[in-house]
Each structure stands twice: as structure tokens, then as C-alpha cells.
Design a protein around this motif. Structure first.
Motif, PDB file in Angstrom:
ATOM      1  N   GLU A   1       0.716  -1.296  -0.093  1.00 41.45           N
ATOM      2  CA  GLU A   1       0.042  -0.042  -0.032  1.00 41.45           C
ATOM      3  C   GLU A   1       0.749   1.169   0.049  1.00 41.45           C
ATOM      4  O   GLU A   1       2.018   1.270   0.818  1.00 41.45           O
ATOM      5  N   LEU A   2       0.740   2.250  -0.932  1.00 42.15           N
ATOM      6  CA  LEU A   2       1.304   3.321  -1.213  1.00 42.15           C
ATOM      7  C   LEU A   2       0.667   4.448  -0.997  1.00 42.15           C
ATOM      8  O   LEU A   2      -0.538   4.558  -1.848  1.00 42.15           O
ATOM      9  N   THR A   3       1.074   5.608  -0.249  1.00 39.79           N
ATOM     10  CA  THR A   3       0.323   6.719  -0.205  1.00 39.79           C
ATOM     11  C   THR A   3       1.042   7.961  -0.881  1.00 39.79           C
ATOM     12  O   THR A   3       2.168   8.138  -0.295  1.00 39.79           O
ATOM     13  N   VAL A   4       0.756   8.728  -1.771  1.00 35.71           N
ATOM     14  CA  VAL A   4       0.941   9.726  -2.330  1.00 35.71           C
ATOM     15  C   VAL A   4       0.684  11.031  -1.643  1.00 35.71           C
ATOM     16  O   VAL A   4      -0.592  11.416  -1.609  1.00 35.71           O
ATOM     17  N   ARG A   5       1.478  11.881  -0.761  1.00 36.17           N
ATOM     18  CA  ARG A   5       0.779  13.078  -0.038  1.00 36.17           C
ATOM     19  C   ARG A   5       1.844  14.351  -0.458  1.00 36.17           C
ATOM     20  O   ARG A   5       2.895  14.137  -1.123  1.00 36.17           O
TER      21      ARG A   5
ATOM     22  N   ARG B   1       3.680   0.720   2.834  1.00 33.71           N
ATOM     23  CA  ARG B   1       3.521  -0.300   4.024  1.00 33.71           C
ATOM     24  C   ARG B   1       3.329  -1.634   3.092  1.00 33.71           C
ATOM     25  O   ARG B   1       2.632  -1.783   2.234  1.00 33.71           O
ATOM     26  N   ARG B   2       4.030  -2.426   3.744  1.00 32.98           N
ATOM     27  CA  ARG B   2       4.191  -3.890   3.138  1.00 32.98           C
ATOM     28  C   ARG B   2       2.940  -4.526   3.650  1.00 32.98           C
ATOM     29  O   ARG B   2       2.552  -4.551   4.719  1.00 32.98           O
ATOM     30  N   ALA B   3       2.400  -5.370   2.779  1.00 33.23           N
ATOM     31  CA  ALA B   3       1.321  -6.280   3.238  1.00 33.23           C
ATOM     32  C   ALA B   3       1.917  -7.239   4.250  1.00 33.23           C
ATOM     33  O   ALA B   3       3.111  -7.940   4.048  1.00 33.23           O
TER      34      ALA B   3
END
Length: 262
Positions: free
Chosen positions: A206-210, A260-262
Motif C-alpha cells: 500500500e503506497l500513499t502519495v501526499r 506499507r508492506r502487506a
């Protein structure tokens, strides 16, 4: 220093910075998984000194009208810096600083500096545009091509926008703000509290672009990739939302991708 590729490492994360290929991040591997689409045109490239399409390649600065090459007819798209060779200013194991001097066809002299910083669980990109002379309008943005499929898992996008810029037949914002429509998208969204978009590959990452900026373009019309593009203004922003670079105040922007790695 040279414009050869730079490899940054932090834990099991690796980023490849390519000064000689438009100052782009050519690859980002986390735990052996390549997150960015590979190829000379892909990875993640800087959009500067403008983002997205500029209508008919023209923008006005006071009484002067400037014309940029129509590299996406009938418009000019994504700035000029992605087509040039950047230079390496400083490198450490987990950070690279690269620069690009603005040249024709851009009508104003100036320098772009980009800092790429890697940690075990994030990549931070910071860019500034400085002028060597008179003030001028500019934009900063990034155009990552995230692989749609990661080790068998297809990407899912999640975000909450305050509005969507209505897109006209010419692919440019009409100036109207509308409710967010279902995808697929090649659209600009407003996030007044800062950009936040999550790309999830279920069971993988899971990757979040901020970004503190309030504009983001989401492009997921291609089969191979999804793009989440934080930027300092909407498409055609040199004309509709210009941000001035002055001798006392450069234009600066930053984005962080955390995973975040699963």
C-alpha cells in the motif's frame, strides 16, 4: 558532476535517479518489487516549468504572450525539463540533488533544483524553481507511472477530493468545479487540505502519495499503469492559476510517497 544514473538505497528500498533522462526517477524497488513502469518515457518525471496541458502552447505574462512547442497538439504538455539533461550536484547513499538550467524554448533564465530522498519506507521529492533575472509564472509537479499490476495484484485507487475540475472537449479544465465522477480518469481534483491518494496492490503493498499542494491529476486510462500527479496548480495553470517565481521568492513544492508492506 556527471549526469549518469544514481542508485539510492535504504533498507530493502532502491531508487534509480536519472539526471540524463529528464531528471526522472527511473525505478523504485521495494522488497524486490518494481513499483514504477519501466522505459525511457516512464518512471516518474518532473513536470516543470508547467504541469499538464497549456492551451495552444500559449501563456501570457503581463502584455507578453509566449508560445511553447505543441508537443501534444493542439497543446503543449508537461513542461520542458523532462526533455533535458540534468546535472548531479550532490549524492549520498540515500539522497541525490540534481539541477537543470532553463533554456529555450522557455523564455526566462532560471534554475530548477530537485532533491530525491529515500528511507526504508518512503521517497520524498522536493523541487524549487529560481530565477536568474525577472519574475515569471511557473508550475511544479511530478508524473509517476505506477505499475498497475504488482506481482499478480491489480492496483486500487482511494482518495477523497473536495471537487473535480470539469474537463472540456479540449482536455482542459473549463473553470467549473463538479462532484467527483466515477473513473477511469484523466482529470484534475482539488484537495484544499493537501493531496492524499492511496494506491493499494492487495496482498502486496500500500503506497500513499501526499503533498501540501492542493491539486492532483489522476490518470488511469492506460492498461499498464496508474498515475497520481501532485502539482502546484491545475492544467493550463500558467494562464488560470499562475504562481510567480521572483528574485526573492522561488517556487517550491514537495511530495512524499510512503508505503506499507502487506
Amino acid at each position: 558532476m556527471s549526469d549518469e544514473d544514481i542508485m539510492l538505497t535504504a533498507g530493502d528500498a532502491e531508487a534509480t535517479v536519472q539526471p540524463g533522462n529528464g531528471g526522472r526517477v527511473g525505478g523504485l524497488r521495494v522488497g524486490g518489487l518494481e513499483l514504477l513502469r519501466q522505459g525511457d518515457r516512464f518512471g516518474c518525471f518532473p513536470m516543470v516549468p508547467w504541469c499538464g496541458r497549456t492551451r495552444n502552447g500559449e501563456f501570457r505574462d503581463g502584455a507578453a504572450v509566449h508560445r511553447m512547442p505543441l508537443n501534444s497538439p493542439p497543446h503543449a504538455i508537461h513542461g520542458t525539463a523532462r526533455d533535458g539533461a540534468w546535472r548531479t550536484a550532490r549524492v549520498s547513499a540515500d539522497e541525490a540533488v540534481i539541477t537543470y538550467d532553463l533554456v529555450e524554448p522557455w523564455p526566462y533564465p532560471g534554475r530548477i533544483t530537485q532533491v530525491v530522498g529515500l528511507t526504508e519506507d518512503s521517497l520524498t521529492l522536493t523541487m524549487s524553481v529560481e530565477t536568474y533575472g525577472s519574475s515569471f509564472p511557473a508550475q511544479i509537479g511530478w508524473h509517476p507511472w505506477f505499475n498497475r499490476n504488482l506481482a499478480g495484484a491489480d492496483a486500487r485507487l482511494d482518495f477523497r477530493a473536495a471537487w473535480q475540475e470539469e474537463r472540456g472537449e479540449d482536455h482542459l479544465p473549463t473553470g467549473r468545479r463538479i462532484e467527483v465522477t466515477p473513473g477511469p480518469w484523466d482529470d484534475c481534483f482539488g484537495m484544499p487540505d493537501g493531496v492524499g491518494v492511496t494506491v493499494e496492490w492487495p496482498g502486496r503493498l500500500e503506497l500513499t502519495v501526499r503533498s501540501p499542494e492542493k491539486w492532483v491529476v489522476v490518470y488511469d486510462e492506460q492498461e499498464a499503469a496508474v498515475c497520481v500527479e501532485p502539482q502546484t496548480g491545475p492544467p493550463n495553470g500558467l494562464n488560470t492559476h499562475p504562481r510567480l517565481v521572483t528574485p526573492l521568492e522561488p517556487l517550491e513544492a514537495t511530495t512524499t510517497w510512503s508505503w506499507r508492506r502487506a
